[in-house]
Design an enzyme around this catalytic site. Sequence first.
Site, mmCIF file in Angstrom:
data_model
loop_
_atom_site.group_PDB
_atom_site.id
_atom_site.type_symbol
_atom_site.label_atom_id
_atom_site.label_comp_id
_atom_site.label_asym_id
_atom_site.label_seq_id
_atom_site.Cartn_x
_atom_site.Cartn_y
_atom_site.Cartn_z
ATOM 1 C CG ASP A 98 -2.134 -0.769 1.068
ATOM 2 O OD1 ASP A 98 -2.631 -0.787 -0.071
ATOM 3 O OD2 ASP A 98 -2.613 -1.360 2.043
ATOM 4 N NE ARG B 290 -14.563 16.872 -4.558
ATOM 5 C CZ ARG B 290 -13.797 16.937 -5.644
ATOM 6 N NH1 ARG B 290 -12.581 16.447 -5.626
ATOM 7 N NH2 ARG B 290 -14.239 17.497 -6.744
#
EC number: 7.2.2.6
Lengths: 704, 558
Positions: free
Chosen positions: A315, A396
Amino acid sequence: MPDPTAPPRAGGPRRPSDAHPRPAPSLFGPRALAAQLPSALRKLDPRTMVRTPVMFVVLVGSVLTTVSALLEPSVFAWVTTLWLWATVLFANLAEAVAEGRGRAQADALRRTRTETTARLLRGGTETPVPAARLAVGDLVVCEAGDVIPSDGDVVEGVASVDESAVTGESAPVIRESGGDRCAVTGGTRVLSDRIVVRITAEPGATFLDRMIALVEGADRQKTPNEIALSALLASLTIIFLLAVVTLQPFAAYAGQPQPVLVLVALLVCLIPTTIGALLSAIGIAGMDRLVRRNVLAMSGRAVEAAGNIDTLLLDKTGTITLGNRQAHELLPVGSVAEAELASAALLASAADETPEGRSIGALCRTRRLPAAPPSGGVATLDGAGGTPVPFSAETRMSGMDLAGGRRIRKGAGSAVRRWVEENGGRYDPAVVPLVDAVSAQGGTPLVVAEADGAAARVLGVVHLKDVVKPGLRERFDRLRAMGIRTVMVTGDNPRTARAIAEEAGVDDFLAEATPQDKLDLIRREQEGGRLVAMTGDGTNDAPALAQADVGVAMNSGTSAAKEAGNMVDLDSDPTKLIEIVEIGKQLLITRGALTTFSVANDVAKYFAIIPAMFSGIAGYEGLARLNVMGLAGPESAILSAVVFNALIIVALIPLALRGVAYRAAGAARMLRRNLLVYGAGGLVAPFAGIALIDLVVSRIPGLV
Amino acid sequence: MSDSLAGLLQISLAVALLAALRIPVGDYLAHVYTSPRHLAPERLVYRLCGVDPDREQTAAGYLRGVLAFSLLSVLALYGLQRLQNWLPLAAGMGPVAPGTAWNTAVSFVTNTNWQTYSGESTMGHLTQMAGLTVQNFLSAAIGMAVAIALVRGLIRRRTEQVGNVWVDLTRTALRVLLPFAFAAALLLAAGGVVQNLSGLTAHTTLDGGSQLLPGGPIASQEAIKELGTNGGGPYNANSAHPFENPTAWTNLLEVLLLLLIPVSLTRTFGTMLARSGAGTRRHGLALLAAMGIVYGLVLAGVTAAEAAGRGTAAQAAGAAMEGKEVRFGEWASALFAASTTATSTGAVNSAHDSFTAFGGGLALFNMLLGEITPGGAGSGLYGILVVAMLTVFLGGLMIGRTPEYLGKRIGGREIKLIALYILATPALVLVLTGIAMALPSTRDAMANGGIHGFTEVLYAYASTANNNGSAFGGLNAGTPFLSLTTGLAMLFGRFLPIVLVLALAGALARQQPSPVTAGTLPTDRPLFVGMLTATILIVTGLTFFPALALGPIAEGLS
């Protein structure tokens, strides 16, 4: 995702890369060996011995020589018999020592597993029941000071939990309902607050139970490679058995049948006792090395598979980069001054206590920009009359509405553009190339804009950069040398992903990855014949963890993830995969090296024993010329070989437990080195060893 | 020209010719085994036998074919010998005795060609041509087919099929052995080898006496005898007989023929790997290199032992020439001895029994290596592939990976088959020699007592179990016990390994190969060649050291 609230491990007591992981008490000393003598004796049980065919043959041989020594006693017969028994005992000792380390750890774990009373929650009322009676699905309440009775998921509340009983890590961790930090482990202690836990483990099958069973090696099964190697050793044993048994008619023809004692001595010296004696110890020690690095492997098979890994999925966040991005530079647009942008960015982030937000302040300070606010920013600004606008997934953006009517926003380019245009401003086209440039470098562009009564305007871009962990490039280079391909998995767009992949030095990347993409990637790799390892902690990682050949679940992750993986890292350190791979390789190398050594040893033993057996026969005197070691006499030659054969087991116990030194290198270089040390060394060492032992043994009175 | 110079020239010529022929022959073989087209005569064979040539078989099916075919061959050959007096071209021979017939039938079907009889006084022309010579073709074809099945197992991925045994056999016989043998027979006949169907004819010997010698289709038999690494000659004296091997030139040709197919098959292997992408031609070259090193060491050893003789005095008196043909001398005899024992051929141009202890001992050791340097037609390739996989197992562990050869993992199942393969032939040799030495009847069959007598018995079982067929001599191999046990040694020494190899081929074919990475053990490099060579020598050396110590080593050191 690793637990962002977990304390940083950098300064922790057991960094996985430490040269000396959890310190083990000295186990190689004579005292430690003597301590394991009783369990070594217990292992003489033929029913136990038959599991290692090589040593079983030695046991049978020892019984035979004992009988023959009883019938025809002599100093030579008794001393040889004694050393044959010692050979068996040393093999058992090796296994006992290896198991002893695990048992000590298991005992320590058992002490933490106190009998707890659970507060069972049923229909809103609490009933105290013994933890052993809890069934899967039961709800229990745990408050500060309670020991969590069994494994489960938090379904209500947040608490800080002391997991030191399991992980050895004393700093508490946060566990909360929902998300990927809901799993709690039985035997750990709640330090604050109250949580409701849904039990996920049957009694007796909790993580702690499994952990105890694993470190103890209670249900240890032979791994595929151990089975293969055992088959080879068994067939070598049969070959030598045939060579020795058929030698008797040949010897009889030559005019001198050999005593049983001598034939057994020859057999024991020839069969691969060194590796036969140490094989199980090597396996146990390999598991133990993992445990000492705080990794629990659910099976030896998984450890072995780790050595075979071709592809490593990592990851991005938390593994390759530090968990959070940091402000790297300020890019003002048009005529805006850098200081103006800095001041606005700081105000917008004043209430932002995330590391990203704080890093903007840090950047301003290092760049000595005047707008840096005094420390304790939020309170001060609050005093000046600002209202923070928190980040929401919908807008956002985040920012600050100041008392004077000035509003500042920072966020993704498209979101800010909409805000600017809604507030009557024009989104300066000069921003677009800046945003693109930041993305292309693998950064995250954060556009800052303000509206102060009049039309809104863009001030510039803050370049948030993923910070690649230091030292990773070297580690990936090491992996590449071992033939392992690294693939970075990230939710970022391909452009950003490529930039980070390049910086970190991974071989490939999977951008905009969904859990399904991850699973597909693993399947694709496996169809190409590759073995895949990955780490994961979320519930949505579970299918991929189960599909991967080596799936390492983070202890901080969900119980679904821990269930799906075949290893659990108690430190929740995703980079540990690299060490797991190395331990897996080391395990196989140790086996191969000792097998080679064992077989190579036979050459010298032949040169000791064959002339001793036959050079006395008329017509066969020429065989005395094979006695290149110049051994004193037939008896001392045979005895010296037997003694060497027994002592080499003891001498190699530390190597078997520690593992052959492993250095990441290409296959060919590693092979050349190991062949030289264990192949050529195995040929030469016994010549010297047997000759030296003969100097001592030949002085035994009455031997000849 | 001195002996050494002539000897070195002959060796260099053989090596140069082999090097020149290996690539075209090897590539031709690869084409034969991979081409999808069937030739007209082949289609005829398939139709007659009721075989669908385009349907492939599993390893088990392939094995059933090999075993059934071999069983039929043994029965047919046995019948032919027992009934030869009723059949044409008997050349006046009566029926062969049952014990000899059994031993001979097994011997020729297993590509051993161990002979407990004198060819010229036992077998009629029909038995020689329709029986023994036909088996010389077919037994060699079996070995090559099995080797190709193993190669397919290594190349293919995730399949049960390893080829069609009938297609492989037919193609080997019709496209390879027949044309090659025909050409070789012409060359041999041109070199002076006899080819006729006459009975006894009178010849004047060197010392002026007269001798009646039978003629026969010698050149044609000689060609396949060497080409198929068979070794069973029509004459008792084998390739020492002037009708079989008249000159130094035919001697060189015969050495070349017996090495040709085993050596070329390493190229076939490399080419098939390269075409399928499973490996490179270097993999075949690596196998050849290991074969060549061991062969070279043995050849050097035998030559040194024979040329030095038993000390200077004996050498001056020509003692090392005992049992050797004057027209070949020590060097050519040593070359033939090393080559025939390295290839499971067993043809001889000199009496190995009369070699020095170390010279004869090395010939014995050469067979005990398992006939893999370069080994018999086909059996050499599959044998060395098995040892290569054993080498990979140990080497692979030492680099920290589950061992793999050409991407195929050598796991539990594979290593069990490999271990049994490595175990099978030595077990036969040791156990049967042990029993034979324990029986008093064996002593009666031994012409020599003492150490040399033991070596003769060990040699007999080494030769039969490894399907070599050369005899050390000095042992009456026709006694009921020896006839039976050498027959068993040949039978099990041939078919146990074949069963294991085909099982291995099946297990490998099922696998999905893993890709080559920097972490893979390179199996086409000098380092691997060294390991493979060491494994070949050490495994055999350790297994047989005690037995060899009581035989040639004790004899040579005293």
